[in-house]
Design a protein around this motif. Structure first.
Motif: not given
Length: 200
Positions: A51-62
């Motif tokens: 969950k932590t990694v998937r959420l981190a990946e889902a949020i855009p860099q900006e």
């Protein structure tokens, strides 16, 4: 932070992770426990990591620099803090951090790719370290300067990640990102069920 300092920090992190991987490759990996407290902890860790990694990946860099107010961690800083915390907790158990890894530099990262890479690697290293622990979970260790046990440190790891995962979910919602596992459930509910065959 300048781009040069950020690059140097990331390079140190990657070199350390590579050295750790090389060392791990030369020694037989301990068997992953299938029963008992460690097995239960590692199963819970799998869910927290996913969950932590998937959420981190889902949020855009900006959006990584977004914070709800001054003086609190930004989105990116929360993920970097989780990664650093994974190493800090297991270090109390005698698990050595990868050679060359500077924990202070992890929390200074700002680039999404570098933060996600550090986050993923921290879970890999934590899992390997916990798997290799002796069975004595009541062994006395120090946690933030106080007497504790291996079992209590592992509880602390789980609570720490859970706390910041919850924070990250609230942050994600605030910037318009639906947690991926929620999006999966919503997509499944949106698929129309196949019509049942007509009985003759």
């Amino acid at each position: 932070m300048s781009r040069t300092r950020c690059f140097v920090g990331a390079l140190a992190l990657l070199v350390g992770s590579f050295a750790s991987a090389q060392t791990a490759a030369s020694a037989p990996a301990p068997a992953t426990p299938t029963t008992g407290f460690k097995a239960e902890f590692l199963k819970q860790l799998d869910d927290l990591e996913t969950k932590t990694v998937r959420l981190a990946e889902a949020i855009p860099q900006e959006k990584y620099s977004w914070r709800p107010s001054e003086g609190v961690r930004s989105i990116g800083e929360v993920y970097a803090h989780i990664a650093a915390g994974n190493y800090s907790f297991t270090r109390n158990l005698g698990v050595k951090a990868p050679v060359g890894l500077d924990l202070r530099n992890i929390e200074k990262l700002t680039d999404k790719g570098q933060i996600v890479a550090a986050l993923k690697q921290s879970f890999v290293d934590m899992r390997a370290g916990v798997t290799a622990l002796t069975p004595d979970l009541d062994r006395s260790v120090k946690l933030f300067g106080s007497d504790s046990s291996v079992r209590n440190v592992l509880f602390g790891v789980s609570v720490h990640i859970s706390e910041h995962l919850g924070q990250s979910i609230a942050y994600a919602r605030s910037v318009g990102v639906v947690p991926p596992w929620t999006a999966d459930q919503q997509a499944q509910r949106a698929v129309p069920k196949a019509a049942e065959p007509v009985k003759k």
